[in-house]
Design an enzyme around this catalytic site. Structure first.
Site, PDB file in Angstrom:
ATOM      1  N   SER A 198       0.530  -1.424   0.101  1.00  0.00           N
ATOM      2  CA  SER A 198      -0.144  -0.339   0.090  1.00  0.00           C
ATOM      3  C   SER A 198       0.852   1.404   0.009  1.00  0.00           C
ATOM      4  O   SER A 198       0.182   2.014  -1.006  1.00  0.00           O
ATOM      5  CB  SER A 198      -1.017   0.254   0.975  1.00  0.00           C
ATOM      6  OG  SER A 198      -0.580   0.092   2.059  1.00  0.00           O
ATOM      7  N   HIS A 226      -5.753  -4.159  -1.831  1.00  0.00           N
ATOM      8  CA  HIS A 226      -5.265  -3.126  -2.337  1.00  0.00           C
ATOM      9  C   HIS A 226      -5.570  -3.526  -4.018  1.00  0.00           C
ATOM     10  O   HIS A 226      -4.882  -2.760  -4.936  1.00  0.00           O
ATOM     11  CB  HIS A 226      -4.058  -2.675  -2.494  1.00  0.00           C
ATOM     12  CG  HIS A 226      -3.989  -1.522  -1.627  1.00  0.00           C
ATOM     13  ND1 HIS A 226      -4.713  -0.243  -1.551  1.00  0.00           N
ATOM     14  CD2 HIS A 226      -4.120  -2.200  -0.442  1.00  0.00           C
ATOM     15  CE1 HIS A 226      -4.564   0.082   0.129  1.00  0.00           C
ATOM     16  NE2 HIS A 226      -4.300  -1.301   0.721  1.00  0.00           N
ATOM     17  N   LYS A 257     -12.202  -1.592   0.314  1.00  0.00           N
ATOM     18  CA  LYS A 257     -11.879  -0.748  -0.567  1.00  0.00           C
ATOM     19  C   LYS A 257     -12.667  -0.846  -1.877  1.00  0.00           C
ATOM     20  O   LYS A 257     -13.318  -0.043  -2.073  1.00  0.00           O
ATOM     21  CB  LYS A 257     -10.327  -1.180  -1.046  1.00  0.00           C
ATOM     22  CG  LYS A 257      -9.727  -1.291   0.791  1.00  0.00           C
ATOM     23  CD  LYS A 257      -8.056  -1.436   0.667  1.00  0.00           C
ATOM     24  CE  LYS A 257      -7.258  -1.113   2.636  1.00  0.00           C
ATOM     25  NZ  LYS A 257      -7.581  -1.923   2.792  1.00  0.00           N
TER      26      LYS A 257
HETATM   27  C1  LIG Z   1      -6.798  -2.413   4.288  1.00  0.00           C
HETATM   28  C2  LIG Z   1      -6.229  -3.297   4.219  1.00  0.00           C
HETATM   29  C3  LIG Z   1      -6.375  -4.819   4.974  1.00  0.00           C
HETATM   30  C4  LIG Z   1      -7.789  -4.662   6.564  1.00  0.00           C
HETATM   31  O1  LIG Z   1      -8.766  -4.422   5.857  1.00  0.00           O
HETATM   32  P1  LIG Z   1      -9.826  -4.192   6.579  1.00  0.00           P
HETATM   33  O2  LIG Z   1     -11.551  -5.145   6.088  1.00  0.00           O
HETATM   34  O3  LIG Z   1     -10.407  -2.580   6.451  1.00  0.00           O
HETATM   35  O4  LIG Z   1     -10.396  -4.584   8.169  1.00  0.00           O
HETATM   36  C5  LIG Z   1      -6.178  -6.248   5.749  1.00  0.00           C
HETATM   37  N1  LIG Z   1      -4.504  -6.232   4.418  1.00  0.00           N
HETATM   38  C6  LIG Z   1      -4.768  -5.499   3.490  1.00  0.00           C
HETATM   39  C7  LIG Z   1      -2.963  -5.605   2.914  1.00  0.00           C
HETATM   40  C8  LIG Z   1      -5.196  -4.283   3.128  1.00  0.00           C
HETATM   41  O5  LIG Z   1      -3.996  -3.316   2.080  1.00  0.00           O
END
Ligand SMILES: *Cc1c(COP(=O)(O)O)cnc(C)c1O
Length: 414
Positions: A198, A226, A257
């Site tokens: 990220s 992502h 996301k």
């Molecule tokens: C955002 C993210 C998470 C967490 O996801 P949530 O559903 O918000 O808990 C887990 N792993 C990665 C790689 C992320 O970018």
């Protein structure tokens, strides 16, 4: 008793302020979208994970409403007691199908999915080999598991151990870790990686990882948070992007996301793995079920994305335009294809303050972006991380580029 803890916390919190590490929240007074309201002012949002612009999509909102009407507000139960509705099963089948896996199991977040996934599968005689830059939830999930752990240097596939003269520390490549795990006599070996990282928006080298997994008889687990919904030509994820669908054993991902942006996540994988998770995964057994409205809207989201690639195509077009124009303008951008576009400040004096000042000036110009500094990113790698969305119109992208150029000239960066 609280007095001592109170003093301690006040001291620690003021240290955070002194070190400029204190995290404040920015308050939005509108729905999440390309255009948002902040302190009564309309600004363009370039820092959400709303990759496909679905967070406030009318069809998803309607699907959420419909499910509240037909299946209620909440279930007040874990899944296996009385928290599973027909729509939960429908969503699990749809997600598995979308990701190209046998089956899937829902969690209230991907953080939970990652906390769940390792411990039921791997014990002290097994190994997890993990990228140094993996997401916090993968790191925590591995901590909850008794397997032995090897960490490889970010995206380093080599069979070597190298000394970094600047830190005096050694780091290993993935193949070196696999060899060591084999020599240690581990029963099951699992490689765990983010599909997309990220902070830099770089993509895991899945072809090389899958080849090494084959060579050493290891499993591959990829967190697609992502990438689900837009990476690859039909948006299935980095496994599609890298043409290794069918070679990744386990996927975790989020619905928070690109896939609507509310909440929820899942583990997808072989039938037996998912079956085992339903019996052993602790965040599944001991935490409440996903709300019907979220389930309904996520089903709608997958239906939309299975019918047309319009949104991921628009996202790709926006990303290409932004990356090309910003590079042409003279900004220092980490090259790549992902909508995460890091604009780097390391080559300028006082880069941390400069990045913060830049983001503040951008907000005055009506563009919402965030500066990232140590410890979120390494020292000297200060940046503004822009996130492009399919919800941005071409006009939005051009407005943001113009604002970047204006502020960049003002601060003598370009
Ligand atoms: C955002 C993210 C998470 C967490 O996801 P949530 O559903 O918000 O808990 C887990 N792993 C990665 C790689 C992320 O970018």
């Amino acid at each position: 008793m609280y007095g001592e803890l109170k003093n301690y916390l006040n001291e620690e919190i003021s240290k955070l302020h002194e070190q400029k590490l204190y995290k404040g929240e920015r308050i939005i007074e509108s729905p999440q979208s390309a255009e948002i309201l902040v302190k009564g002012k309309k600004v363009l949002n370039f820092c959400a994970n709303n990759y496909l612009g679905l967070s406030s999509h009318p069809d998803l909102i309607k699907a959420a409403h419909d499910e509240i009407d037909s299946r209620g507000y909440g279930l007040s139960s874990v899944r296996f007691i009385c928290g599973t509705q027909d729509i939960h099963k429908e969503l699990e089948a749809k997600v598995a199908n979308f990701l190209g896996m046998d089956d899937s199991i829902l969690f209230c977040s991907c953080f939970d999915a990652n906390a769940a996934v390792f411990e039921p599968l791997l014990g002290p005689g097994d190994a997890i080999i993990t990228d140094a830059l993996n997401h916090a939830s993968i790191i925590d999930g591995i901590r909850l598991c008794k397997a032995q752990r090897w960490i490889y240097n970010h995206s380093n596939m080599s069979d070597k151990e190298e000394l970094d003269p600047s830190t005096g520390k050694t780091s290993k490549g993935l193949e070196k870790c696999l060899k060591e795990a084999k020599e240690a006599g581990c029963r099951f070996i699992m490689i765990a990686t983010d599909g997309v990282f990220s902070m830099d928006g770089d993509i895991a080298n899945l072809p090389a990882i899958c080849d090494l997994a084959d060579k050493y008889g290891a499993l591959v687990m990829v967190d697609e948070s992502h990438s689900s919904g837009f990476m690859g030509k039909t948006g299935r994820g980095t496994h599609e992007h890298h043409n290794v669908m069918g070679r990744v054993d386990i996927i975790t991902t989020t619905f928070g996301k690109a896939l609507g942006g509310a909440s929820g996540g899942c583990i997808a994988g072989p039938k037996e793995v998912i079956d085992w998770m339903r019996n052993k995964a602790r965040p599944y057994l001991f935490s409440n079920t996903l709300a019907p409205s979220v389930v309904g809207a996520t089903i709608k989201c997958l239906d939309i994305l299975s019918k047309t690639t319009e949104l991921r195509d628009k996202l790709e077009e926006n990303t290409k335009l932004f990356r090309a124009e910003m590079t042409k303008a003279g900004f220092d951008i980490i090259p790549g294809e992902h909508p995460i576009t890091p604009i780097m400040f390391g080559k300028y004096d006082n880069c941390s303050e400069l990045a913060v000042r830049f983001a503040d000036r951008m907000l005055e110009e009506g563009v919402y972006v965030t500066a990232f500094s140590f410890p979120v990113v390494p020292r000297g790698k200060d940046r503004i991380r822009v996130q492009i969305s399919a919800g941005h119109s071409t006009e939005h992208i051009k407005t943001a580029i113009a604002a970047f150029i204006k502020v960049g000239k003002e601060l003598k960066m370009i």
